[in-house]
Design an enzyme around this catalytic site. Structure first.
Site, short mmCIF file in Angstrom:
data_model
loop_
_atom_site.label_atom_id
_atom_site.label_comp_id
_atom_site.label_asym_id
_atom_site.label_seq_id
_atom_site.Cartn_x
_atom_site.Cartn_y
_atom_site.Cartn_z
N LYS A 48 38.18 40.45 28.51
CA LYS A 48 38.06 40.34 29.96
C LYS A 48 37.81 41.74 30.52
O LYS A 48 38.59 42.65 30.28
CB LYS A 48 39.36 39.76 30.53
N LYS A 63 34.77 37.10 29.74
CA LYS A 63 34.85 36.99 31.20
C LYS A 63 34.55 38.33 31.85
O LYS A 63 35.18 39.30 31.44
CB LYS A 63 36.26 36.54 31.56
C1 PBG Z 1 43.97 37.48 37.24
C2 PBG Z 1 42.66 36.79 37.13
C3 PBG Z 1 41.46 37.19 37.74
C4 PBG Z 1 40.53 36.19 37.47
C5 PBG Z 1 41.16 35.23 36.69
N1 PBG Z 1 42.49 35.62 36.47
C6 PBG Z 1 41.14 38.33 38.60
C7 PBG Z 1 41.52 39.69 38.26
O1 PBG Z 1 41.70 40.04 37.09
O2 PBG Z 1 41.66 40.46 39.21
C8 PBG Z 1 39.12 36.20 37.98
C9 PBG Z 1 38.45 34.89 38.07
C10 PBG Z 1 37.25 34.83 38.92
O3 PBG Z 1 36.76 35.84 39.49
O4 PBG Z 1 36.72 33.72 39.06
N2 PBG Z 1 44.51 38.05 36.13
ZN ZN Z 2 46.41 39.38 36.66
#
Ligand code: PBG
Ligand code: ZN
Length: 326
Positions: free
Chosen positions: A197, A250
């Protein structure tokens, strides 16, 4: 060679194109990410994500009826705390009677065959908006964060979740969660890691939805750097070694090269998270008349499947019939 060989022969009619094209992914490949809130009869539209809402549990159950009918495989539930419930640890996230825990229970009860996944992180529950408690210097305290993630996942498993999905990008999170699940009798709970991620600028609309923007700083000290391909791949390799059942990349559309490389390096199921900014970007283009929504959705989703995604975590899932059927 030309003129005997003519490639256009192979796409000269709808029938031939249909025969040669890989099919668009069916609804059974989709997991719908959605947001649950406390209360009854509540539907809060998310302005930056047209077609998506924060729903109270009763409304979620109503909205799920046509979605389940359309054949969608799964939901991925996100919760958020009111400002008054937020604290340093994000403890509302592992409240056994919290909103997500109650939502998991209710959804499983009404739709036993729907695969229910829940996101595990604390950024929508902490008063500082980071994905774990902070050390004195303001860094996320990795080892304290993974203990909290294990508590969250156990509470989700207790509520009936089929899949727990930690999104915090902490080292050792998979090992800690697997150990926690197993010692609580949840040996069959699937652990889907947000394994690679990235610290991305494409999460903006989601952070509006979740009210989870960090108060100070950013997430670059824990989420992967898009400039560092090798470490990004190691993130997924580590999670596989720690016992993840499924891996994830992601965002997804900006990372097709990495998705394809992971595909070549693992036999685990791979999920692609088509994130909020990728969703809203297509909506914004379509709203201005600069592109056809259905065409853009199909083309971008086909790219994820072609690059090797088995599971599509996608906000388009609640519009499957409109967007993916001719
Ligand atoms: C939080 C999380 C995020 C997303 C999923 N879980 C955002 C972040 O890391 O700030 C993003 C999902 C999206 O943008 O659709 N841990
Ligand atoms: Zn988070």
């Amino acid at each position: 060679m030309f003129p005997e060989v003519r490639l256009r022969r192979l796409r000269q009619s709808v029938g031939i194109r249909k025969m040669l094209d890989a099919p668009l992914p069916g609804p059974e490949k989709f997991m719908w990410p959605t947001f649950v809130i406390d209360g009854e009869g509540k539907r809060e539209e998310i302005e930056s994500m047209p077609g998506q809402c924060r729903l109270s549990v009763d409304q979620l159950l109503l909205d799920l009826e046509p979605i389940v009918d359309s054949g969608i495989a799964s939901v991925l539930l996100f919760g958020l705390a009111d400002d008054s419930q937020k604290d340093f640890q994000g403890s509302e996230a592992y409240n056994n009677n919290g909103t997500v825990q109650r939502a998991i229970h209710a959804v499983k009860n009404k739709f036993p065959d729907l695969v229910v996944a829940a996101d595990a992180c604390v950024c929508a529950y902490t008063d500082h908006g980071h994905c774990g408690p902070l050390t004195e210097s303001g860094n996320v305290d990795n080892d304290a964060a993974i203990a909290n993630l294990a508590k969250i996942c156990i509470s989700h498993a207790d509520a009936g979740a089929d899949i727990v999905a930690p999104s915090a990008m902490m080292d050792g999170q998979i090992q800690a969660i697997r150990a926690g699940l197993d010692s609580n009798g949840w040996k069959d709970t699937i652990l889907m890691s947000y394994s690679t991620k990235f610290a991305s600028s494409m999460y903006g609309p989601f952070r509006d939805a979740e009210k989870s923007k960090p108060g100070q700083g950013d997430r670059k000290a824990y989420q992967a750097s898009y400039g560092d391909l090798r470490t990004a791949i190691r993130e997924s390799e580590f999670d596989e070694a720690e016992g993840a059942d499924m891996l994830m990349i992601k965002p997804s559309l900006f990372y097709l090269d990495i998705l394809a490389e992971l595909r070549a390096n693992t036999d685990l199921p791979l999920a692609a998270y088509n994130v909020s900014g990728e969703y809203s970007m297509l909506h914004a283009t379509a709203q201005r008349g600069w592109g056809d929504l259905k065409g853009m959705v199909q083309e971008s989703t086909a790219a994820l499947t072609r690059a090797g995604a088995d599971i599509l975590i996608s906000y388009w899932a609640n519009q499957y019939n409109e967007l993916f059927k001719d």
